[in-house]
Design a protein around this motif. Structure first.
Motif, PDB file in Angstrom:
ATOM      1  N   TRP A 249       1.156  -1.345  -0.002  1.00 29.70           N
ATOM      2  CA  TRP A 249      -0.243  -0.200  -0.261  1.00 29.70           C
ATOM      3  C   TRP A 249       1.011   1.304  -0.054  1.00 29.70           C
ATOM      4  O   TRP A 249       2.221   2.058   0.735  1.00 29.70           O
ATOM      5  CB  TRP A 249      -0.436  -0.313   1.306  1.00 29.70           C
ATOM      6  CG  TRP A 249      -0.328   0.056   2.155  1.00 29.70           C
ATOM      7  CD1 TRP A 249       0.217   1.109   3.534  1.00 29.70           C
ATOM      8  CD2 TRP A 249      -0.008  -1.087   3.384  1.00 29.70           C
ATOM      9  NE1 TRP A 249       0.733   0.737   3.933  1.00 29.70           N
ATOM     10  CE2 TRP A 249       0.591  -0.633   4.612  1.00 29.70           C
ATOM     11  CE3 TRP A 249       0.017  -2.555   2.948  1.00 29.70           C
ATOM     12  CZ2 TRP A 249       0.993  -0.844   5.304  1.00 29.70           C
ATOM     13  CZ3 TRP A 249       0.592  -3.533   4.027  1.00 29.70           C
ATOM     14  CH2 TRP A 249       0.571  -2.338   5.504  1.00 29.70           C
ATOM     15  N   LEU A 274      -1.371  -1.510   9.273  1.00 32.35           N
ATOM     16  CA  LEU A 274      -2.671  -2.224   8.056  1.00 32.35           C
ATOM     17  C   LEU A 274      -2.528  -3.899   8.896  1.00 32.35           C
ATOM     18  O   LEU A 274      -1.076  -4.119   9.086  1.00 32.35           O
ATOM     19  CB  LEU A 274      -2.579  -1.775   6.884  1.00 32.35           C
ATOM     20  CG  LEU A 274      -2.963  -1.063   6.138  1.00 32.35           C
ATOM     21  CD1 LEU A 274      -3.006  -0.651   4.859  1.00 32.35           C
ATOM     22  CD2 LEU A 274      -4.252  -0.576   7.227  1.00 32.35           C
ATOM     23  N   VAL A 340      -8.441  -7.043   5.378  1.00 28.32           N
ATOM     24  CA  VAL A 340      -7.194  -6.095   6.119  1.00 28.32           C
ATOM     25  C   VAL A 340      -7.851  -5.710   6.667  1.00 28.32           C
ATOM     26  O   VAL A 340      -9.273  -5.136   6.677  1.00 28.32           O
ATOM     27  CB  VAL A 340      -6.312  -5.311   4.708  1.00 28.32           C
ATOM     28  CG1 VAL A 340      -7.279  -4.978   3.782  1.00 28.32           C
ATOM     29  CG2 VAL A 340      -5.434  -4.508   5.622  1.00 28.32           C
ATOM     30  N   ILE A 342      -7.555  -2.255   9.547  1.00 26.88           N
ATOM     31  CA  ILE A 342      -6.379  -0.718  10.369  1.00 26.88           C
ATOM     32  C   ILE A 342      -6.597  -1.287  11.494  1.00 26.88           C
ATOM     33  O   ILE A 342      -7.409  -0.847  12.566  1.00 26.88           O
ATOM     34  CB  ILE A 342      -7.163   0.282  10.186  1.00 26.88           C
ATOM     35  CG1 ILE A 342      -7.504   0.622   8.120  1.00 26.88           C
ATOM     36  CG2 ILE A 342      -5.899   1.722  10.519  1.00 26.88           C
ATOM     37  CD1 ILE A 342      -7.357   2.033   8.462  1.00 26.88           C
ATOM     38  N   PHE A 349      -9.717   3.758   4.759  1.00 21.62           N
ATOM     39  CA  PHE A 349      -8.875   3.428   4.061  1.00 21.62           C
ATOM     40  C   PHE A 349      -9.491   3.800   3.293  1.00 21.62           C
ATOM     41  O   PHE A 349      -8.529   4.367   2.047  1.00 21.62           O
ATOM     42  CB  PHE A 349      -9.542   1.960   3.855  1.00 21.62           C
ATOM     43  CG  PHE A 349      -9.336   0.955   4.288  1.00 21.62           C
ATOM     44  CD1 PHE A 349      -7.633   0.439   4.253  1.00 21.62           C
ATOM     45  CD2 PHE A 349     -10.110   0.321   4.837  1.00 21.62           C
ATOM     46  CE1 PHE A 349      -7.771  -0.686   5.115  1.00 21.62           C
ATOM     47  CE2 PHE A 349      -9.769  -0.872   5.534  1.00 21.62           C
ATOM     48  CZ  PHE A 349      -8.473  -1.212   5.281  1.00 21.62           C
ATOM     49  N   THR A 378     -12.827   0.791   8.414  1.00 20.63           N
ATOM     50  CA  THR A 378     -11.678   0.185   8.893  1.00 20.63           C
ATOM     51  C   THR A 378     -11.129  -1.545   8.411  1.00 20.63           C
ATOM     52  O   THR A 378     -10.458  -1.735   9.345  1.00 20.63           O
ATOM     53  CB  THR A 378     -12.090   0.538  10.034  1.00 20.63           C
ATOM     54  OG1 THR A 378     -12.794  -0.311  10.463  1.00 20.63           O
ATOM     55  CG2 THR A 378     -11.722   1.952  10.528  1.00 20.63           C
TER      56      THR A 378
END
Length: 428
Positions: A249, A274, A340, A342, A349, A378
């Protein structure tokens, strides 16, 4: 820079960015690099591209794509201080997929130093029907490095460009034509007993076997999109060995779009963390999660046959977050949902641009970019891997989810996909 112009560049780590504007009917493009000695690679290992993303010296690394609201980039990291002394040139190239570069608007190549300052940029190489380009090159001159804008096009795609520099490319082999059986003949009966055959001369000692030749480079790949969101790994031959799932990312802006709309500050900090995770369901009915939270890293050679290799905060393609699935135990899997979350450093995101790559040990890599996030999410479901018994299918999800107040991201993705697990709070 204009075509043919050159400029000095720092002998340090540089980021090379291939960029263009996406849109309906615009072909995809891929950045690549070749490390040369006297105009040729020394071996196929000197080719860095989506199927071979890192050079053994660490001097060149393919980062992958980012899509920021219609502006697409594909990045390479070139560390000139680590280029081996035998290498005199590093070619930066691009290839198109699904059309020619004449259909790719706003094409450019840009070189930035570690501080983000642009040290070289070459716009619009004058593309028409070309499907591959040498856009630029780094070359040594009197102990220093320079960058030259090249703009040399090829109508034969990445294969033609690669072979021109000495790469051996894997080509599909046409099946051999069947041979007609010999015509039957009448057996002749001898009038006298046949003579004994002469004694065979002694065989010479066998020469030592030559080492097996390195396999040719495969240029195959699969990119999932909204229009074509799934692929069969069975048809790709990727149902055994290790399946590596990578998330990398990049944060481009300080504040998210939805945060500005709501009048709230949602800064993406440098300590953005992440976590790549997965929910799994095995054929024996057992279910679970693999994640850094709670140190639930899984295991590769015993159930669940899935392992998370660590907890990364950089987002780099050479590291990033990685899951490995042991497909030698394919019969044990029913479904795997890769997602995924946070963990800290951001509330959403939004303005985070990520690429997901699934690299089977056998078969073509599968990649896709995440869409732009427009909700306060999130947790994002990335890909669903399903074993139907006859087929192993990867489905692009790219689905941003918004947890209810007091509900964890893990429980949120569980509810969305009906996993039916019980959750308790956990910490790293």
């Amino acid at each position: 820079m204009s075509k043919g112009a050159n400029t000095p560049v720092p002998t340090a780590a540089l980021r090379v960015e291939l960029g263009w504007r996406s849109g309906p009917g615009v072909p995809d493009a891929d950045a690549s690099a070749l490390l040369l000695l006297d105009g040729k690679v020394r071996s196929d290992a000197d080719f860095v591209f989506y199927n071979q993303p890192s050079h053994s010296s660490g001097a060149v690394r393919h980062e992958g794509k980012r899509d920021a609201g219609g502006r697409v980039t594909d990045g390479l990291l070139v560390d000139l201080a680590r280029v081996e002394p035998a290498v005199d040139t590093v070619i930066v190239a691009a290839s198109s997929d699904g059309g020619s570069f004449g259909q790719v608007p706003g094409l450019y190549i840009e070189v930035r130093d570690a501080a983000g300052t642009v040290v070289a940029r070459f716009d619009n190489p004058g593309a028409t029907v070309e499907t591959a380009f040498v856009l630029g090159e780094f070359y040594r001159r009197q102990g220093a490095w320079k960058f030259r804008a090249v703009g040399q096009g090829y109508g034969t795609g990445l294969e033609g460009l690669a072979t021109d520099y000495g790469i051996t490319v894997d080509e599909p082999q046409a099946p051999a034509a069947p041979q007609a059986p010999p015509a039957p003949q009448a057996a002749a009966r001898p009038a006298f007993p046949p003579a004994a055959p002469p004694a065979a001369p002694p065989r010479p000692a066998a020469a030592p076997a030559a080492p097996p030749a390195a396999p040719p480079v495969s240029l195959s790949k699969v990119t999932l999109t909204k229009a074509a969101p799934s692929v069969s790994l069975t048809k790709q031959g990727g149902t055994s060995g290790a399946l590596r799932v990578n998330l990398n990312w990049e944060v481009r802006k300080q504040f998210s779009g939805w945060g500005r709309k709501l009048g709230r500050s949602v800064a993406m900090h440098n300590d953005l963390d992440l976590d790549l995770c997965c929910l799994y369901e095995l054929t024996d009915g057992s279910k679970g999660v693999v994640q850094a939270l709670g140190n639930a890293f899984g295991a590769l050679h015993q159930p669940p046959f899935i392992h998370l290799d660590g907890d990364d905060r950089t987002g780099a393609v050479s590291a990033g977050e990685n899951l490995t699935v042991n497909l030698d135990h394919l019969r044990s899997f029913r479904r795997i949902l890769v997602f995924v979350t946070i963990y800290e450093g951001a509330r959403s995101f939004a303005d985070l641009h990520a690429t997901v790559t699934l690299q089977p040990q056998h078969g073509a890599p599968v990649d896709f970019s995440l869409d732009e996030c427009t909700v306060p999410s999130t947790v994002c479901a990335l890909a669903l891997i399903t074993n139907t018994g006859d087929d192993l299918v990867v489905q692009r999800e790219a689905r941003y989810l918004v947890p209810d107040r007091g509900v964890s991201p893990q429980r949120t993705v569980d509810r969305a996909y009906g996993w039916g697990m019980n959750w308790t709070p956990g910490r790293k």
